[in-house]
Design a protein around this motif. Sequence first.
Motif, PDB file in Angstrom:
ATOM      1  N   LEU A 198       8.879  -9.395  -2.023  1.00  0.00           N
ATOM      2  CA  LEU A 198       9.243  -8.789  -0.745  1.00  0.00           C
ATOM      3  C   LEU A 198      10.741  -8.898  -0.486  1.00  0.00           C
ATOM      4  CD1 LEU A 198       6.211 -10.146   1.258  1.00  0.00           C
ATOM      5  CD2 LEU A 198       6.810  -7.717   1.092  1.00  0.00           C
ATOM      6  N   ALA A 199      11.360  -9.941  -1.005  1.00  0.00           N
ATOM      7  CA  ALA A 199      12.797 -10.131  -0.802  1.00  0.00           C
ATOM      8  C   ALA A 199      13.567  -8.931  -1.344  1.00  0.00           C
ATOM      9  CB  ALA A 199      13.262 -11.404  -1.492  1.00  0.00           C
ATOM     10  N   GLY A 200      14.370  -8.343  -0.482  1.00  0.00           N
ATOM     11  CA  GLY A 200      15.170  -7.192  -0.871  1.00  0.00           C
ATOM     12  C   GLY A 200      14.436  -5.866  -0.829  1.00  0.00           C
ATOM     13  N   ALA A 201      13.145  -5.902  -0.566  1.00  0.00           N
ATOM     14  CA  ALA A 201      12.357  -4.666  -0.531  1.00  0.00           C
ATOM     15  C   ALA A 201      12.477  -3.986   0.820  1.00  0.00           C
ATOM     16  CB  ALA A 201      10.886  -4.964  -0.824  1.00  0.00           C
ATOM     17  N   ARG A 202      12.365  -2.667   0.814  1.00  0.00           N
ATOM     18  CA  ARG A 202      12.332  -1.883   2.047  1.00  0.00           C
ATOM     19  C   ARG A 202      10.886  -1.857   2.527  1.00  0.00           C
ATOM     20  NH1 ARG A 202      15.267  -0.127   6.389  1.00  0.00           N
ATOM     21  NH2 ARG A 202      14.827   2.039   6.946  1.00  0.00           N
ATOM     22  N   VAL A 203      10.623  -2.496   3.659  1.00  0.00           N
ATOM     23  CA  VAL A 203       9.264  -2.650   4.166  1.00  0.00           C
ATOM     24  C   VAL A 203       9.133  -1.954   5.516  1.00  0.00           C
ATOM     25  CG1 VAL A 203       7.461  -4.273   4.858  1.00  0.00           C
ATOM     26  CG2 VAL A 203       8.998  -4.856   2.969  1.00  0.00           C
ATOM     27  N   VAL A 204       8.089  -1.167   5.663  1.00  0.00           N
ATOM     28  CA  VAL A 204       7.756  -0.530   6.937  1.00  0.00           C
ATOM     29  C   VAL A 204       6.506  -1.212   7.473  1.00  0.00           C
ATOM     30  CG1 VAL A 204       7.142   1.611   8.109  1.00  0.00           C
ATOM     31  CG2 VAL A 204       8.748   1.659   6.178  1.00  0.00           C
ATOM     32  N   ASP A 205       6.639  -1.919   8.594  1.00  0.00           N
ATOM     33  CA  ASP A 205       5.508  -2.618   9.194  1.00  0.00           C
ATOM     34  C   ASP A 205       4.986  -1.765  10.343  1.00  0.00           C
ATOM     35  OD1 ASP A 205       3.656  -4.658   9.579  1.00  0.00           O
ATOM     36  OD2 ASP A 205       4.957  -5.730  10.989  1.00  0.00           O
ATOM     37  N   VAL A 206       3.819  -1.162  10.144  1.00  0.00           N
ATOM     38  CA  VAL A 206       3.289  -0.168  11.080  1.00  0.00           C
ATOM     39  C   VAL A 206       2.282  -0.828  12.030  1.00  0.00           C
ATOM     40  CG1 VAL A 206       2.260   2.114  11.297  1.00  0.00           C
ATOM     41  CG2 VAL A 206       3.528   1.531   9.218  1.00  0.00           C
ATOM     42  N   PHE A 243       7.208  -1.032   0.447  1.00  0.00           N
ATOM     43  CA  PHE A 243       5.948  -1.530   1.003  1.00  0.00           C
ATOM     44  C   PHE A 243       5.716  -0.852   2.351  1.00  0.00           C
ATOM     45  CE2 PHE A 243       7.257  -5.084  -1.651  1.00  0.00           C
ATOM     46  CZ  PHE A 243       6.072  -5.647  -2.137  1.00  0.00           C
ATOM     47  N   ILE A 244       4.466  -0.534   2.643  1.00  0.00           N
ATOM     48  CA  ILE A 244       4.035  -0.237   4.005  1.00  0.00           C
ATOM     49  C   ILE A 244       2.966  -1.256   4.332  1.00  0.00           C
ATOM     50  CG2 ILE A 244       2.900   1.400   5.548  1.00  0.00           C
ATOM     51  CD1 ILE A 244       4.151   3.653   3.972  1.00  0.00           C
ATOM     52  N   THR A 245       3.138  -1.959   5.447  1.00  0.00           N
ATOM     53  CA  THR A 245       2.193  -3.008   5.823  1.00  0.00           C
ATOM     54  C   THR A 245       1.551  -2.693   7.169  1.00  0.00           C
ATOM     55  OG1 THR A 245       3.968  -4.334   6.857  1.00  0.00           O
ATOM     56  CG2 THR A 245       3.459  -4.771   4.540  1.00  0.00           C
ATOM     57  N   TYR A 246       0.305  -3.074   7.274  1.00  0.00           N
ATOM     58  CA  TYR A 246      -0.454  -2.964   8.526  1.00  0.00           C
ATOM     59  C   TYR A 246      -1.143  -4.304   8.759  1.00  0.00           C
ATOM     60  CZ  TYR A 246      -0.375   2.212   8.845  1.00  0.00           C
ATOM     61  OH  TYR A 246      -0.023   3.532   8.975  1.00  0.00           O
ATOM     62  N   ALA A 247      -0.717  -5.050   9.768  1.00  0.00           N
ATOM     63  CA  ALA A 247      -1.356  -6.317  10.115  1.00  0.00           C
ATOM     64  C   ALA A 247      -2.207  -6.098  11.365  1.00  0.00           C
ATOM     65  CB  ALA A 247      -0.301  -7.395  10.378  1.00  0.00           C
ATOM     66  N   GLN A 248      -3.505  -6.202  11.218  1.00  0.00           N
ATOM     67  CA  GLN A 248      -4.440  -5.994  12.341  1.00  0.00           C
ATOM     68  C   GLN A 248      -4.298  -4.600  12.928  1.00  0.00           C
ATOM     69  OE1 GLN A 248      -5.435  -9.850  11.707  1.00  0.00           O
ATOM     70  NE2 GLN A 248      -6.401  -8.832  13.408  1.00  0.00           N
ATOM     71  N   GLY A 293       5.215   2.051  -5.018  1.00  0.00           N
ATOM     72  CA  GLY A 293       5.201   1.270  -3.792  1.00  0.00           C
ATOM     73  C   GLY A 293       3.795   0.851  -3.414  1.00  0.00           C
ATOM     74  N   ALA A 294       3.704  -0.123  -2.504  1.00  0.00           N
ATOM     75  CA  ALA A 294       2.405  -0.711  -2.162  1.00  0.00           C
ATOM     76  C   ALA A 294       2.089  -0.565  -0.682  1.00  0.00           C
ATOM     77  CB  ALA A 294       2.379  -2.184  -2.541  1.00  0.00           C
ATOM     78  N   LEU A 295       0.855  -0.177  -0.414  1.00  0.00           N
ATOM     79  CA  LEU A 295       0.298  -0.193   0.938  1.00  0.00           C
ATOM     80  C   LEU A 295      -0.530  -1.454   1.065  1.00  0.00           C
ATOM     81  CD1 LEU A 295      -0.448   1.151   3.684  1.00  0.00           C
ATOM     82  CD2 LEU A 295      -2.347   2.261   2.476  1.00  0.00           C
ATOM     83  N   ALA A 296      -0.176  -2.327   2.001  1.00  0.00           N
ATOM     84  CA  ALA A 296      -0.872  -3.604   2.189  1.00  0.00           C
ATOM     85  C   ALA A 296      -1.450  -3.662   3.597  1.00  0.00           C
ATOM     86  CB  ALA A 296       0.083  -4.771   1.952  1.00  0.00           C
ATOM     87  N   LEU A 297      -2.749  -3.854   3.678  1.00  0.00           N
ATOM     88  CA  LEU A 297      -3.471  -3.931   4.946  1.00  0.00           C
ATOM     89  C   LEU A 297      -4.082  -5.317   5.054  1.00  0.00           C
ATOM     90  CD1 LEU A 297      -5.636  -0.699   4.421  1.00  0.00           C
ATOM     91  CD2 LEU A 297      -3.220  -0.800   5.110  1.00  0.00           C
ATOM     92  N   LEU A 324      -7.230  -9.076   2.768  1.00  0.00           N
ATOM     93  CA  LEU A 324      -6.073  -8.324   2.308  1.00  0.00           C
ATOM     94  C   LEU A 324      -6.522  -7.222   1.366  1.00  0.00           C
ATOM     95  CD1 LEU A 324      -2.995  -7.869   1.732  1.00  0.00           C
ATOM     96  CD2 LEU A 324      -3.231  -9.601  -0.075  1.00  0.00           C
ATOM     97  N   LEU A 325      -6.081  -6.001   1.650  1.00  0.00           N
ATOM     98  CA  LEU A 325      -6.304  -4.859   0.782  1.00  0.00           C
ATOM     99  C   LEU A 325      -4.946  -4.294   0.375  1.00  0.00           C
ATOM    100  CD1 LEU A 325      -9.088  -2.946   2.809  1.00  0.00           C
ATOM    101  CD2 LEU A 325      -9.406  -4.680   1.039  1.00  0.00           C
ATOM    102  N   VAL A 326      -4.747  -4.093  -0.926  1.00  0.00           N
ATOM    103  CA  VAL A 326      -3.475  -3.564  -1.417  1.00  0.00           C
ATOM    104  C   VAL A 326      -3.746  -2.403  -2.357  1.00  0.00           C
ATOM    105  CG1 VAL A 326      -1.355  -4.056  -2.711  1.00  0.00           C
ATOM    106  CG2 VAL A 326      -2.355  -5.822  -1.240  1.00  0.00           C
ATOM    107  N   ALA A 327      -3.032  -1.287  -2.157  1.00  0.00           N
ATOM    108  CA  ALA A 327      -3.128  -0.123  -3.038  1.00  0.00           C
ATOM    109  C   ALA A 327      -1.735   0.310  -3.440  1.00  0.00           C
ATOM    110  CB  ALA A 327      -3.855   1.019  -2.333  1.00  0.00           C
TER     111      ALA A 327
END
Length: 266
Positions: free
Chosen positions: A52-60, A117-122, A144-148, A260-263
């Motif tokens: 995750l360090a240095g990665a562009r992450v979108v937390d939706v 990364f695109i992340t969705y927490a709850q 890239g990874a979608l992480a829910l 955790l689900l990752v695609a």
Amino acid sequence: MTTSQSHPPNPAPSHAARARSFNAAAAQYAANRPSYPSALLDAVEEEAGRPLAGARVVDVGAGTGIATALLHARGADVVAVEPGEGMAAQFHATLPDVPVVRGNGNALPLADGTADFITYAQAWHWTDTAHSVPEALRVLRPGGALALWWNTSALDVEWIADASARISRFFGIDDVATEQSKGTDRTDLADPSGRLRFSRREVRWSRRVPLDTHLANISSHSAFLVTPEDRRTAFLAEERGHLLKVFPDGVVEETYDVLLLVALNS
């Protein structure tokens, strides 16, 4: 018969009304909701095959920034997306140095191919997957990874199973675990279109909190937020009595299984 059992459940509020309910309770949400263990972010990195360090992450659906703060602390370059005015305001107060834009997962306000990364927490269950799946694939870079992920109740812990059953009866539902997770333990429900191939992990963790914090956490869930105040107050008073029998010192040990689900965007 107890107060919560003597009144029939209210008519079910709409999905949109429940989603909007968080805005008026943003401070309560920020102060009392559980965070996530560092092992969860380790698992995200392992499944994604990159740090995750240095990665562009979108937390939706970033809410008040509980997950965003962890991603930021890992060294990610995070931009948050949050639809609710009240939640976004609380986010900005908590994380003034992290950008937050108004929007939702069904129509991300971001350019194509810009996220590692695109992340969705709850938050994934608040989206319409017919729109949020293609939107995630549009914004993710190749590979890239979608992480829910979701904190879910550890129902093999006796007191948690008993408390969940009481909540189920209060709302007139068969299984509060299903209500909380919205069936997201099944990867086909996370993406009915079948375009994504999810890996699945679980991470168990716990926290010890004062009973007042535990009850405020419970009542910050949308089902309680849209319940008339008198019914909600009566239930929480009864719940306090039940829990003081289990935790007479007034400190509750909450145990969670983070799903955790990752695609990957192939």
